[in-house]
Design a protein around this motif. Structure first.
Motif, PDB file in Angstrom:
ATOM      1  N   ALA A   1       0.824  -1.207   0.000  1.00  0.00           N
ATOM      2  CA  ALA A   1       0.000   0.000   0.000  1.00  0.00           C
ATOM      3  C   ALA A   1       0.866   1.268   0.000  1.00  0.00           C
ATOM      4  O   ALA A   1       0.497   2.262  -0.614  1.00  0.00           O
ATOM      5  N   LEU A   2       2.009   1.205   0.657  1.00  0.00           N
ATOM      6  CA  LEU A   2       2.752   2.455   0.863  1.00  0.00           C
ATOM      7  C   LEU A   2       4.064   2.584   0.083  1.00  0.00           C
ATOM      8  O   LEU A   2       4.534   3.700  -0.128  1.00  0.00           O
ATOM      9  N   MET A   3       4.684   1.447  -0.299  1.00  0.00           N
ATOM     10  CA  MET A   3       6.028   1.651  -0.859  1.00  0.00           C
ATOM     11  C   MET A   3       6.454   0.701  -1.978  1.00  0.00           C
ATOM     12  O   MET A   3       7.332   1.029  -2.756  1.00  0.00           O
ATOM     13  N   GLU A   4       5.880  -0.493  -2.095  1.00  0.00           N
ATOM     14  CA  GLU A   4       6.405  -1.463  -3.069  1.00  0.00           C
ATOM     15  C   GLU A   4       5.879  -1.167  -4.472  1.00  0.00           C
ATOM     16  O   GLU A   4       4.688  -0.958  -4.652  1.00  0.00           O
ATOM     17  N   PHE A   5       6.782  -1.210  -5.450  1.00  0.00           N
ATOM     18  CA  PHE A   5       6.364  -0.839  -6.796  1.00  0.00           C
ATOM     19  C   PHE A   5       7.518  -1.104  -7.754  1.00  0.00           C
ATOM     20  O   PHE A   5       8.612  -0.579  -7.571  1.00  0.00           O
ATOM     21  N   ILE A   6       7.272  -1.948  -8.773  1.00  0.00           N
ATOM     22  CA  ILE A   6       8.287  -2.118  -9.821  1.00  0.00           C
ATOM     23  C   ILE A   6       7.890  -1.201 -10.965  1.00  0.00           C
ATOM     24  O   ILE A   6       6.948  -1.484 -11.702  1.00  0.00           O
ATOM     25  N   GLY A   7       8.598  -0.085 -11.094  1.00  0.00           N
ATOM     26  CA  GLY A   7       8.285   0.858 -12.162  1.00  0.00           C
ATOM     27  C   GLY A   7       9.215   0.676 -13.355  1.00  0.00           C
ATOM     28  O   GLY A   7      10.244   0.001 -13.261  1.00  0.00           O
ATOM     29  N   PHE A   8       8.824   1.247 -14.479  1.00  0.00           N
ATOM     30  CA  PHE A   8       9.631   1.186 -15.703  1.00  0.00           C
ATOM     31  C   PHE A   8       9.636   2.561 -16.338  1.00  0.00           C
ATOM     32  O   PHE A   8       8.642   3.289 -16.248  1.00  0.00           O
ATOM     33  N   ASP A   9      10.744   2.925 -16.999  1.00  0.00           N
ATOM     34  CA  ASP A   9      10.704   4.174 -17.764  1.00  0.00           C
ATOM     35  C   ASP A   9      10.183   3.870 -19.166  1.00  0.00           C
ATOM     36  O   ASP A   9       9.837   2.726 -19.482  1.00  0.00           O
ATOM     37  N   GLU A  10      10.154   4.894 -20.016  1.00  0.00           N
ATOM     38  CA  GLU A  10       9.531   4.700 -21.328  1.00  0.00           C
ATOM     39  C   GLU A  10      10.299   3.737 -22.214  1.00  0.00           C
ATOM     40  O   GLU A  10       9.756   3.177 -23.161  1.00  0.00           O
ATOM     41  N   GLN A  11      11.590   3.566 -21.929  1.00  0.00           N
ATOM     42  CA  GLN A  11      12.387   2.610 -22.722  1.00  0.00           C
ATOM     43  C   GLN A  11      12.252   1.188 -22.180  1.00  0.00           C
ATOM     44  O   GLN A  11      12.838   0.259 -22.704  1.00  0.00           O
ATOM     45  N   GLY A  12      11.530   1.025 -21.088  1.00  0.00           N
ATOM     46  CA  GLY A  12      11.390  -0.313 -20.516  1.00  0.00           C
ATOM     47  C   GLY A  12      12.498  -0.643 -19.535  1.00  0.00           C
ATOM     48  O   GLY A  12      12.692  -1.806 -19.173  1.00  0.00           O
ATOM     49  N   ASN A  13      13.261   0.372 -19.110  1.00  0.00           N
ATOM     50  CA  ASN A  13      14.269   0.115 -18.074  1.00  0.00           C
ATOM     51  C   ASN A  13      13.559  -0.080 -16.739  1.00  0.00           C
ATOM     52  O   ASN A  13      12.699   0.718 -16.365  1.00  0.00           O
ATOM     53  N   CYS A  14      13.935  -1.149 -16.055  1.00  0.00           N
ATOM     54  CA  CYS A  14      13.292  -1.462 -14.783  1.00  0.00           C
ATOM     55  C   CYS A  14      13.819  -0.506 -13.709  1.00  0.00           C
ATOM     56  O   CYS A  14      15.037  -0.387 -13.514  1.00  0.00           O
ATOM     57  N   LEU A  15      12.927   0.165 -13.030  1.00  0.00           N
ATOM     58  CA  LEU A  15      13.334   1.151 -12.018  1.00  0.00           C
ATOM     59  C   LEU A  15      13.251   0.596 -10.598  1.00  0.00           C
ATOM     60  O   LEU A  15      13.441   1.315  -9.631  1.00  0.00           O
ATOM     61  N   GLY A  16      12.914  -0.685 -10.505  1.00  0.00           N
ATOM     62  CA  GLY A  16      12.775  -1.260  -9.159  1.00  0.00           C
ATOM     63  C   GLY A  16      13.688  -2.452  -8.965  1.00  0.00           C
ATOM     64  O   GLY A  16      13.304  -3.437  -8.335  1.00  0.00           O
ATOM     65  N   GLY A  17      14.882  -2.380  -9.513  1.00  0.00           N
ATOM     66  CA  GLY A  17      15.747  -3.556  -9.558  1.00  0.00           C
ATOM     67  C   GLY A  17      16.671  -3.741  -8.377  1.00  0.00           C
ATOM     68  O   GLY A  17      17.573  -4.587  -8.425  1.00  0.00           O
ATOM     69  N   SER A  18      16.488  -2.980  -7.307  1.00  0.00           N
ATOM     70  CA  SER A  18      17.298  -3.229  -6.117  1.00  0.00           C
ATOM     71  C   SER A  18      16.503  -2.788  -4.900  1.00  0.00           C
ATOM     72  O   SER A  18      15.525  -2.043  -5.030  1.00  0.00           O
ATOM     73  N   PHE A  19      16.961  -3.198  -3.743  1.00  0.00           N
ATOM     74  CA  PHE A  19      16.238  -2.803  -2.539  1.00  0.00           C
ATOM     75  C   PHE A  19      16.456  -1.325  -2.182  1.00  0.00           C
ATOM     76  O   PHE A  19      15.860  -0.823  -1.233  1.00  0.00           O
ATOM     77  N   MET A  20      17.311  -0.621  -2.966  1.00  0.00           N
ATOM     78  CA  MET A  20      17.395   0.824  -2.802  1.00  0.00           C
ATOM     79  C   MET A  20      16.173   1.484  -3.430  1.00  0.00           C
ATOM     80  O   MET A  20      15.748   2.559  -3.029  1.00  0.00           O
ATOM     81  N   ASP A  21      15.626   0.824  -4.466  1.00  0.00           N
ATOM     82  CA  ASP A  21      14.488   1.400  -5.194  1.00  0.00           C
ATOM     83  C   ASP A  21      13.196   0.661  -4.900  1.00  0.00           C
ATOM     84  O   ASP A  21      12.128   1.244  -4.905  1.00  0.00           O
ATOM     85  N   TYR A  22      13.299  -0.641  -4.705  1.00  0.00           N
ATOM     86  CA  TYR A  22      12.113  -1.431  -4.387  1.00  0.00           C
ATOM     87  C   TYR A  22      12.058  -1.556  -2.871  1.00  0.00           C
ATOM     88  O   TYR A  22      12.794  -2.337  -2.262  1.00  0.00           O
TER      89      TYR A  22
END
Ligand code: CDP
Length: 794
Positions: A695-716
């Protein structure tokens, strides 16, 4: 108040093994002393190490792969590419959803992190170094990242490998009666509608995925150590795909550091480890790192939903309808029973007595990792519960009604069970109102509302969120449910040794849930053998009966049933042997915990240990009775079980930063008969933390090129003890009428039920800003945006 009796301190586990007290977990001494044996602890003689080369881009044609330099590395023994696998007919493999997926890319890469080549070396450092010596030429293609754009005319076609596939469409599926639902909507006083996204999240188990393949070229036997939630299903799939017969494959699942659905499927790394071992003649270990786990293994959710509720002005909910756009990533590899492409999403009717319901789901390909697993939920129940519980709150807002009151007014009533809902499920049992009332009492709902009014008057942001869920867990029955043709049943075998100690063998696979304790408790309850004298064996296909494994909270509903019935078979057999030993007729015997005795003469009896010795000894056995005290059962559940719960959450939002603080959280759960209350509570605590995370923080996002923005526990981000409150829990007990011991699953209830409670609380806190919905995760930035009247970004 709880309907179960409280434990008598003088009572031991042997007196009353199920439901009482706090039977300690048998597995904990080894875990808390660091003596667990996880996959990466296993070191075999001569073992080599594998590493995976992955695509840096989301969509590209593979022009060439040059492995010459990597092969020249002094410690490298093999480099495997898609072309090599094509020669073995293993470049592509069937998925769990009747699609195919690339093991190693041959034509294109279709998501960032896709597997391209596999290096086998003397040690893991050399294997990783050698990845950099592989030269791959990619020709970039435009990616499709947003599922809402996947079906646009002219969108790049991701799966041009599939004959006749000219767009990114996978399936359309529906449940319920559309015409009937539309008719109810047409005549309703009130209709509310809300678009919502259940974002892509990841199960993120503490232990990542891995395998060790050990192929013996002499006897042709493959021993495969794997982080798997379903050892038997894996073995059969390997046999089907690779053509190695099952008796030549042994799958061993050692201790597993969390699965949550992430360890259901077979990943390319496992297959490559097998091929590496066959090629080199030595064992090959492959263990992924955290980023590989988050970027390439099975994700969850990723549903874009439009929900609508029709109701009367005085708050009677009449119908629910919804359309879902399901993002399945580059390969349709979601895990669920075959007939259910959207899993059990059709339970979106929730806990309410409706006149009509209809859902339609469209599945699409995008340039993202495949998967779509039941992350701590029974096949999309989480998405379904979120949808209906958010919609009920949207309706409450429209009607200016209290959300708890609106729920109470619409519950399925106890006398309506077994209840057939409008999409075909038969809810086994339920008594919803006491659970919600208990939660309201425990958290002092009225008091909280008063506090909120006072705080609002002072400009403070406090929110209260209610959610009530019904789950559908314990898949089969096998005639309706299969995975790749394997019926969803589970086996159990109980053997009582001559001295009266026992071993129970399971087809399900614990990942930390405490099966070694709870399954022993079930046998103890049925046979009167103390739980500590019962060994539970699982996780080795050479030692356990066939079955489909642990996911979707199915262990207790299915394997729990198998174990109880196998123990009852033993008990019946013991009666025949006891009768022979006591020189009486079986029908003249009576059972009391742990012994058969002659009716009317309790002193003339035989304990289970005496009977076991008799069975294996020299007692003259009756005709047709073998000399053992063993039994085996494959349990085909007649229905799923339907646990439920009432959750209430109170949050404070910092008006300056948008940070949400979950101050209180009360959860009242009902999972029928509770085998081990301490373990049940632990499952709930973990699931609640998981839900707050989503609900508050988990999210695997992607940019427009399809780069994964949630690929480490710094981001996820995943929640820690700092982000969660002290949980306040309660329970009611409404046994399942069809389960042998009345138990329903509990493993995932809290993950399913808690996200809508938190989001409803956040939206409630933001009511002064006119906010009626916001999408997860409710990060400070998003909450702040919502306070400015801006929509949640996709
Ligand atoms: O399939 P999975 O083990 O993940 O989920 P489950 O069947 O809901 O069980 C989770 C844990 O809670 C197991 O150790 C169960 O035996 C225990 N449990 C229990 O003690 N009583 C219940 N009614 C349900 C589960």
């Amino acid at each position: 108040m709880p309907q179960e009796r409280e434990p008598n301190p003088a009572m031991t586990a042997s007196d009353r093994p199920i439901g009482f007290g706090r039977v300690q977990r048998k597995e904990d001494p080894r875990f808390i002393r660091g003596k667990g044996r996880y996959l990466d602890d296993i070191v075999l003689p001569g073992m080599l190490h594998g590493a995976m080369l992955r695509s840096p881009v989301a969509h590209a044609r593979l022009v060439s792969i040059d492995t010459t330099e990597a092969l020249a590395h002094p410690k490298v023994l093999a480099v495997i590419t898609g072309k090599d696998l094509e020669g073995l007919n293993l470049a592509w493999a069937p998925t769990l959803s009747a699609d195919v997926m690339a093991i190693l890319a041959t034509d294109k890469v279709r998501f960032q992190g896709q597997e391209v080549a596999f290096v086998v070396a003397e040690d893991r450092y050399s294997a990783r170094d050698a990845l950099e010596l592989i030269d791959v030429e990619y020709e970039d293609l435009p990616p499709v990242v947003d599922a809402r754009r996947a079906l646009d005319p002219g969108a790049p076609v991701i799966r041009d490998d599939k004959e006749g596939q000219t767009d990114n469409h996978i399936f359309d599926w529906e449940a319920g009666d559309k015409a009937e639902t539309d008719a109810v909507f047409a005549r309703a006083d009130v209709v509310v509608r809300q678009e919502m996204v259940y974002p892509r999240v990841h199960p993120a188990p503490m232990e990542t995925c891995g395998a060790i393949a050990d192929y013996d070229p002499v006897d042709g036997k493959l021993t495969l150590y794997e982080t798997t939630q379903a050892p038997h299903a894996h073995r059969t799939l390997y046999a089907m795909v690779a053509g190695i017969p099952e008796h030549k494959i042994r799958v061993i699942a050692p201790d597993i550091g969390g699965g949550f659905g992430n360890k259901v499927g077979i990943y390319p790394g496992y297959v490559c480890a097998v091929v590496g071992s066959i090629l080199t003649g030595r064992p090959v270990k492959w263990v992924e790192d955290r980023s590989e786990n988050l970027m390439s293994t099975a994700f969850a959710r990723d549903y874009t939903m439009t929900g609508e509720i029709a109701a009367t002005r005085d708050g009677r909910i009449l119908a629910v309808r919804t359309h879902v756009l399901a993002d399945h990533g580059a390969f349709n590899a979601t895990a669920q029973p075959t007939k259910y492409p959207a899993g059990f999403f059709s339970i979106f009717t929730g806990s309410y007595d409706l006149q009509a319901a209809h859902c339609s789901v469209t599945g699409v390909y995008t340039n993202k990792a495949p998967g779509g697993v039941a992350y701590a939920c029974s096949f999309r129940v989480t998405e379904a519960v979120y949808l209906v519980e958010r919609m009920v709150d949207v309706l409450a807002k429209e009607l200016e009604m209290d959300p708890a009151e609106l729920r109470l007014r619409n519950f399925i009533r106890p006398e309506q069970f077994p209840y057939k809902n409008k999409t075909g499920w038969e809810y086994d049992s339920g008594d919803y109102e006491p659970a919600l009332r208990m939660a309201m009492e425990l958290i002092d709902y009225e008091g909280l509302r008063r506090e909120q009014a006072e705080k609002r008057a002072r400009g403070e942001l406090m929110g209260i969120g209610v959610s009530f869920f019904t789950e559908t867990v314990g898949a089969g029955p096998r005639k309706h449910m299969d995975i790749v043709g394997l019926g969803m049943a589970d086996g159990a075998e109980v053997r009582v040794h001559p001295t009266g100690k026992a071993v129970v063998r399971l087809s399900v696979q614990t990942q930390g849930q405490g099966h070694e304790t709870t399954f022993a408790q079930i046998v103890a309850e049925e046979l009167g053998i103390p739980p500590e004298d019962i060994e539970v064996v699982h996780g080795d296909t050479d030692q356990t009966p066939f079955g489909l494994g642990t996911y979707g909270s199915r262990s207790t509903p299915v394997s729990g049933g198998a174990v109880a019935l196998a123990a009852r078979k033993v008990q019946e057999k013991a009666r025949l042997i006891a009768a022979a030993m006591l020189e009486t007729r079986p029908e003249d015997l009576e059972w009391e915990k742990g012994r058969w005795y002659v009716k009317g003469d309790p002193s003339a009896g035989k304990t289970i240990a005496e009977i076991a010795l008799g069975a294996h000894g020299t007692v003259a056995l009756p005709e047709g009775v073998d000399g053992n005290l063993d039994a085996e059962v494959t349990y085909d559940p007649p229905n799923l079980t339907f646990p439920f719960g009432a959750y209430i959450c109170a949050v404070d939002v910092d008006p300056g930063t948008g940070k949400v603080h979950v101050r209180r959280f009360t959860a009242v759960d009902d999972c029928g008969t509770r085998i081990n209350p301490m373990i049940v509570e632990g499952q709930i605590h973990g699931g609640l933390a998981d839900g707050v995370g989503m609900a508050l923080m988990e999210f695997i996002g992607f940019d427009e090129q399809g780069n994964c923005l949630g690929g480490s526990f710094m981001d996820y981000l995943i929640p820690t003890a700092m982000e969660v409150p002290d949980w306040e829990t309660g329970y009611t007990v409404t046994p399942s009428p069809h389960h042998p011991i009345g138990a329903k699953g509990i493993g995932e209830s809290a993950t399913v039920g808690s996200p809508p409670a938190v989001v409803n609380a956040v939206v409630d806190a933001l009511a002064p800003f006119g906010v009626t919905h916001m999408d997860m995760p409710c990060t400070p930035a998003r909450v702040w945006e919502a306070m400015q009247g801006r929509p949640t970004p996709p």
